[in-house]
Design an enzyme around this catalytic site. Sequence first.
Site, PDB file in Angstrom:
ATOM      1  CB  SER A  19      57.248  47.268  29.481  1.00 24.69           C
ATOM      2  OG  SER A  19      57.185  46.230  30.437  1.00 24.69           O
ATOM      3  CD  GLU A  21      63.312  40.806  28.002  1.00 28.00           C
ATOM      4  OE1 GLU A  21      62.974  41.170  29.140  1.00 28.00           O
ATOM      5  OE2 GLU A  21      63.882  39.735  27.759  1.00 28.00           O
ATOM      6  CE1 TYR A  53      75.677  45.001  27.617  1.00 25.74           C
ATOM      7  CE2 TYR A  53      76.359  43.186  29.022  1.00 25.74           C
ATOM      8  CZ  TYR A  53      76.655  44.353  28.340  1.00 25.74           C
ATOM      9  OH  TYR A  53      77.929  44.862  28.389  1.00 25.74           O
ATOM     10  CG  HIS A  81      67.775  43.727  29.652  1.00 26.34           C
ATOM     11  ND1 HIS A  81      67.250  42.509  30.008  1.00 26.34           N
ATOM     12  CD2 HIS A  81      66.719  44.487  29.315  1.00 26.34           C
ATOM     13  CE1 HIS A  81      65.932  42.537  29.877  1.00 26.34           C
ATOM     14  NE2 HIS A  81      65.584  43.733  29.447  1.00 26.34           N
ATOM     15  NE  ARG A 111      74.097  35.057  38.513  1.00 27.03           N
ATOM     16  CZ  ARG A 111      73.878  33.798  38.828  1.00 27.03           C
ATOM     17  NH1 ARG A 111      74.136  33.369  40.043  1.00 27.03           N
ATOM     18  NH2 ARG A 111      73.395  32.944  37.924  1.00 27.03           N
ATOM     19  CG  ASP A 113      71.749  32.557  33.213  1.00 30.63           C
ATOM     20  OD1 ASP A 113      71.755  32.155  34.392  1.00 30.63           O
ATOM     21  OD2 ASP A 113      70.717  32.822  32.580  1.00 30.63           O
ATOM     22  CB  ALA A 130      79.246  39.464  43.568  1.00 29.58           C
ATOM     23  CG  ASP A 165      64.653  33.742  44.743  1.00 33.40           C
ATOM     24  OD1 ASP A 165      65.443  33.188  43.993  1.00 33.40           O
ATOM     25  OD2 ASP A 165      63.847  34.603  44.365  1.00 33.40           O
ATOM     26  CE  LYS A 172      67.359  41.091  42.553  1.00 30.44           C
ATOM     27  NZ  LYS A 172      67.301  40.153  41.410  1.00 30.44           N
ATOM     28  CD  GLN A 183      62.790  33.305  33.897  1.00 28.55           C
ATOM     29  OE1 GLN A 183      62.369  33.863  32.881  1.00 28.55           O
ATOM     30  NE2 GLN A 183      64.063  33.024  34.084  1.00 28.55           N
ATOM     31  CG  PHE A 223      64.231  29.056  27.892  1.00 28.23           C
ATOM     32  CD1 PHE A 223      65.609  29.038  28.070  1.00 28.23           C
ATOM     33  CD2 PHE A 223      63.540  30.218  28.197  1.00 28.23           C
ATOM     34  CE1 PHE A 223      66.285  30.148  28.558  1.00 28.23           C
ATOM     35  CE2 PHE A 223      64.204  31.343  28.681  1.00 28.23           C
ATOM     36  CZ  PHE A 223      65.580  31.295  28.861  1.00 28.23           C
ATOM     37  CG  HIS A 273      58.533  42.963  30.761  1.00 26.53           C
ATOM     38  ND1 HIS A 273      59.015  44.179  30.329  1.00 26.53           N
ATOM     39  CD2 HIS A 273      59.458  42.037  30.385  1.00 26.53           C
ATOM     40  CE1 HIS A 273      60.175  43.995  29.728  1.00 26.53           C
ATOM     41  NE2 HIS A 273      60.468  42.712  29.747  1.00 26.53           N
ATOM     42  NE  ARG A 279      57.438  34.787  16.108  1.00 23.27           N
ATOM     43  CZ  ARG A 279      57.544  33.529  15.735  1.00 23.27           C
ATOM     44  NH1 ARG A 279      58.616  32.838  16.053  1.00 23.27           N
ATOM     45  NH2 ARG A 279      56.598  32.946  15.056  1.00 23.27           N
TER      46      ARG A 279
END
Length: 307
Positions: A19, A21, A53, A81, A111, A113, A130, A165, A172, A183, A223, A273, A279
């Site tokens: 997939s 993104e 998003y 998203h 959630r 940032d 939340a 975590d 979820k 991530q 990043f 993903h 690009r």
Amino acid sequence: MSQFRLSRRPDIGDKIRVSFEFFPPKTDEMEARLWETVQRLEPLRPSFVSVTYGAGGSTRERTTRTVKRILTETSLTPAAHLTCVDASRAQSDAVIAGFAAMGVRRFVALRGDPAEGVGACYRPHAQGYANGAELVAALASHGQFDVSVSAYPEKHPESPDFATDIEMLKRKVDNGATRAITQFFFDNDLYERYVERVRRAGIYIPIVPGILPVHNFAAVANFAGRCGTHVPAWLAERFDGLGSDPQTHALVAAAVAAEQVLDLVERGVDDFHFYTMNRADLAFAICHMIGIRAAQELPRAATSAAA
Ligand code: FAD
């Protein structure tokens, strides 16, 4: 030092799903580049393509427009998203309803940032959802959607420990998430250890590795620091001295990402993903290397004979 093992499996392309993104473009020029990317990647028949998003709904219109265009102008399945940042429940519900009315059936629920950026203190909206788990529950109450969520092989920077975590991931899943996308990471051992922890916690949904091809090492390293992603010394070494040599940088980036993906294939992973950064070049090259090829078009004569 962790290096990747090269895959010896010749049949991998048949089993692997991918997939892609994208992020919603800000300018006409970025928009044109995104659509070139979409057109280039579409024949690879990804399971879905997702559109991010922005914080606080800052890209709501652009995300919506991009998702709509994917739905109407391509054969691709979009996933929207959604984040909870600075949105009341009513506002989030309206966004969900809007996407659903448009025909969107896949979401990536997050959630998000704080608007000030990664690392700033997160404060949920007083009347909002939340966290990711509450947003997943909201989506489940709106209809039957395919809902992906985030997962953190190196744990989320705000999580005090892995147990906390993974407890959030469990919430979820209990609320209806059917897939987690990780991530980005560069150390496959960390991913493998994380998946073991997740399975030990009784979570059995796919934990799809998020692969970030390194388009710009300096930017990615920066990043990564903010996201809690470890940048191994061998990776920095690979890109050392290539800051002003984009051609070699791109070749090295393709090789590194392909090695990472092939090593994960070797470890039994068959779903990936790609964070494309809008690009196509690196994602396309890596897909090619793992055996994912463009769908063959029907010859024109056959198309018109069938019509
Ligand atoms: P959650 O799943 O709610 O929480 C993540 C972890 O943080 C949990 O494990 C929990 O233990 C910990 N945590 C959460 N809240 C707290 C707290 N108050 N105190 C202590 N620990 C806490 N961001 C965007 O803005 N837009 C996007 O489109 C987007 N897409 C993404 C896609 C993927 C696949 C991933 C992995 C990330 C994406 N992000 C996006 C980034 C994401 O919004 C951030 O990582 C954010 O900080 C956490 O969101 P989440 O949904 O993972 O949070």
